[in-house]
Write a protein that holds these residues in place. Structure first.
Motif, PDB file in Angstrom:
ATOM      1  N   ALA A 127       0.844  -1.197   0.000  1.00 16.65           N
ATOM      2  CA  ALA A 127       0.000   0.000   0.000  1.00 16.65           C
ATOM      3  C   ALA A 127       0.875   1.242   0.000  1.00 16.65           C
ATOM      4  O   ALA A 127       1.985   1.237   0.544  1.00 16.65           O
ATOM      5  N   SER A 128       0.377   2.305  -0.602  1.00 14.47           N
ATOM      6  CA  SER A 128       1.106   3.571  -0.622  1.00 14.47           C
ATOM      7  C   SER A 128       0.113   4.718  -0.749  1.00 14.47           C
ATOM      8  O   SER A 128      -1.050   4.519  -1.108  1.00 14.47           O
ATOM      9  N   TYR A 129       0.591   5.896  -0.439  1.00 15.70           N
ATOM     10  CA  TYR A 129      -0.218   7.098  -0.622  1.00 15.70           C
ATOM     11  C   TYR A 129       0.285   7.837  -1.853  1.00 15.70           C
ATOM     12  O   TYR A 129       1.494   7.943  -2.087  1.00 15.70           O
ATOM     13  N   GLN A 130      -0.645   8.323  -2.633  1.00 14.19           N
ATOM     14  CA  GLN A 130      -0.320   9.069  -3.836  1.00 14.19           C
ATOM     15  C   GLN A 130      -1.027  10.433  -3.774  1.00 14.19           C
ATOM     16  O   GLN A 130      -2.043  10.579  -3.109  1.00 14.19           O
ATOM     17  N   GLU A 131      -0.440  11.390  -4.479  1.00 15.01           N
ATOM     18  CA  GLU A 131      -1.068  12.713  -4.562  1.00 15.01           C
ATOM     19  C   GLU A 131      -1.241  13.091  -6.024  1.00 15.01           C
ATOM     20  O   GLU A 131      -0.281  13.052  -6.800  1.00 15.01           O
ATOM     21  N   ARG A 132      -2.468  13.414  -6.393  1.00 16.45           N
ATOM     22  CA  ARG A 132      -2.767  13.816  -7.761  1.00 16.45           C
ATOM     23  C   ARG A 132      -3.733  14.985  -7.745  1.00 16.45           C
ATOM     24  O   ARG A 132      -4.781  14.919  -7.092  1.00 16.45           O
ATOM     25  N   ASP A 133      -3.368  16.014  -8.462  1.00 15.18           N
ATOM     26  CA  ASP A 133      -4.237  17.194  -8.589  1.00 15.18           C
ATOM     27  C   ASP A 133      -4.692  17.718  -7.232  1.00 15.18           C
ATOM     28  O   ASP A 133      -5.845  18.100  -7.038  1.00 15.18           O
ATOM     29  N   GLY A 134      -3.774  17.695  -6.270  1.00 14.55           N
ATOM     30  CA  GLY A 134      -4.079  18.238  -4.953  1.00 14.55           C
ATOM     31  C   GLY A 134      -4.919  17.346  -4.065  1.00 14.55           C
ATOM     32  O   GLY A 134      -5.328  17.759  -2.978  1.00 14.55           O
ATOM     33  N   LYS A 135      -5.171  16.089  -4.492  1.00 15.55           N
ATOM     34  CA  LYS A 135      -5.963  15.158  -3.688  1.00 15.55           C
ATOM     35  C   LYS A 135      -5.102  13.984  -3.255  1.00 15.55           C
ATOM     36  O   LYS A 135      -4.185  13.563  -3.963  1.00 15.55           O
ATOM     37  N   ASP A 136      -5.397  13.446  -2.080  1.00 12.50           N
ATOM     38  CA  ASP A 136      -4.679  12.295  -1.550  1.00 12.50           C
ATOM     39  C   ASP A 136      -5.412  11.001  -1.896  1.00 12.50           C
ATOM     40  O   ASP A 136      -6.644  10.943  -1.823  1.00 12.50           O
ATOM     41  N   TYR A 137      -4.631   9.973  -2.246  1.00 11.09           N
ATOM     42  CA  TYR A 137      -5.194   8.674  -2.604  1.00 11.09           C
ATOM     43  C   TYR A 137      -4.471   7.565  -1.835  1.00 11.09           C
ATOM     44  O   TYR A 137      -3.265   7.638  -1.607  1.00 11.09           O
ATOM     45  N   LEU A 138      -5.250   6.553  -1.452  1.00 11.43           N
ATOM     46  CA  LEU A 138      -4.661   5.316  -0.958  1.00 11.43           C
ATOM     47  C   LEU A 138      -4.652   4.342  -2.128  1.00 11.43           C
ATOM     48  O   LEU A 138      -5.676   4.136  -2.771  1.00 11.43           O
ATOM     49  N   GLU A 139      -3.473   3.766  -2.394  1.00 14.25           N
ATOM     50  CA  GLU A 139      -3.343   2.840  -3.516  1.00 14.25           C
ATOM     51  C   GLU A 139      -2.812   1.506  -3.008  1.00 14.25           C
ATOM     52  O   GLU A 139      -1.797   1.458  -2.309  1.00 14.25           O
ATOM     53  N   ILE A 140      -3.513   0.433  -3.340  1.00 16.82           N
ATOM     54  CA  ILE A 140      -3.085  -0.918  -2.971  1.00 16.82           C
ATOM     55  C   ILE A 140      -2.824  -1.688  -4.266  1.00 16.82           C
ATOM     56  O   ILE A 140      -3.698  -1.774  -5.122  1.00 16.82           O
ATOM     57  N   GLU A 141      -1.618  -2.219  -4.380  1.00 18.52           N
ATOM     58  CA  GLU A 141      -1.216  -2.917  -5.610  1.00 18.52           C
ATOM     59  C   GLU A 141      -0.893  -4.375  -5.307  1.00 18.52           C
ATOM     60  O   GLU A 141      -0.210  -4.691  -4.333  1.00 18.52           O
ATOM     61  N   ILE A 142      -1.400  -5.244  -6.167  1.00 17.39           N
ATOM     62  CA  ILE A 142      -1.140  -6.680  -6.067  1.00 17.39           C
ATOM     63  C   ILE A 142      -0.342  -7.111  -7.298  1.00 17.39           C
ATOM     64  O   ILE A 142      -0.650  -6.693  -8.420  1.00 17.39           O
ATOM     65  N   CYS A 143       0.654  -7.937  -7.076  1.00 17.68           N
ATOM     66  CA  CYS A 143       1.424  -8.491  -8.183  1.00 17.68           C
ATOM     67  C   CYS A 143       1.432 -10.012  -8.039  1.00 17.68           C
ATOM     68  O   CYS A 143       1.839 -10.543  -7.014  1.00 17.68           O
ATOM     69  N   ILE A 144       0.945 -10.702  -9.076  1.00 22.49           N
ATOM     70  CA  ILE A 144       0.875 -12.170  -9.061  1.00 22.49           C
ATOM     71  C   ILE A 144       1.390 -12.686 -10.405  1.00 22.49           C
ATOM     72  O   ILE A 144       1.081 -12.133 -11.466  1.00 22.49           O
ATOM     73  N   MET A 145       2.156 -13.758 -10.353  1.00 20.05           N
ATOM     74  CA  MET A 145       2.676 -14.378 -11.585  1.00 20.05           C
ATOM     75  C   MET A 145       1.538 -15.012 -12.369  1.00 20.05           C
ATOM     76  O   MET A 145       0.639 -15.599 -11.781  1.00 20.05           O
TER      77      MET A 145
END
Length: 207
Positions: free
Chosen positions: A189-207
């Protein structure tokens, strides 16, 4: 189970014969019982995925189709929250080797997380990356949430300030992490900032 019986009897009660105050009390009892039922289910799932004997069965499956089906299943709930959606899923199949029920549970948990914490918008993006799939779930968040370490969201029973106020249990993402790692994947999980807004982003990586 006894709780299922309690819920059944509560829902069988004739609401029309009750006074307004009694109907309100009955609704509270039903909601609290359903919350308890959900907690019990999550404790059961957690006990399963953390057991030494727990195994996931990999099979060849179309990740694009599964993600699409899960998003459609949550469509009505997310629409009721009036959330603006951005969903990017390839039209053709995206084949991976994974446990169908496990991956479906992970996707459902992350969509439920969006339902609970998104302020006004969310996105779900699936793409293939050199024989792996990357599945990204993101939603805008309240500014206070960004002060918390995003990786703590995967810790058992961890609940940030926003989670406590919105009925989170601190188990859904923990279960998701165990399931993803059981499929030899990674989740972060990470926090991102776009156009002055905060986002929580959860990324999954699977083979």
């Amino acid at each position: 189970t006894p709780l299922t019986a309690i819920l059944g009897y509560l829902k069988m009660m004739d609401r029309e014969s009750l006074e307004a105050e009694d109907r309100e009390a009955l609704e509270v009892a039903v909601k609290k019982s359903e919350t308890l039922q959900g907690l019990i289910q999550q404790f059961y799932e957690l006990s399963q995925v953390t057991s030494e004997n727990f195994r996931l069965e990999a099979e060849r499956l179309d990740a694009a189709k599964l993600v699409r089906e899960c998003c459609l299943a949550y469509y009505e709930v997310l629409e009721q929250r009036k959330l603006e959606a951005k969903i990017e899923i390839p039209d053709g199949p995206v084949w991976i080797s994974a446990d169908r029920n496990g991956l479906e549970r992970v996707i459902s948990n992350l969509l439920k997380n969006i339902e609970r914490y998104a302020v006004s918008e969310f996105y779900v993006i699936l793409y293939s990356d050199g024989g792996r799939i990357r599945l990204v779930f993101g939603n805008d968040i309240e500014p206070d949430m960004r002060r918390e370490n995003p990786e703590k969201l995967f810790e058992r029973f961890y609940m940030g300030s926003v989670s406590r106020s919105r009925g989170g249990t601190g188990l859904g993402l923990t279960i998701s992490r165990h399931l993803v790692e059981g499929m030899h994947g990674k989740i972060h999980a990470s926090y991102q900032e776009r156009d002055g807004k905060d986002y929580l982003e959860i990324e999954i990586c699977i083979m």
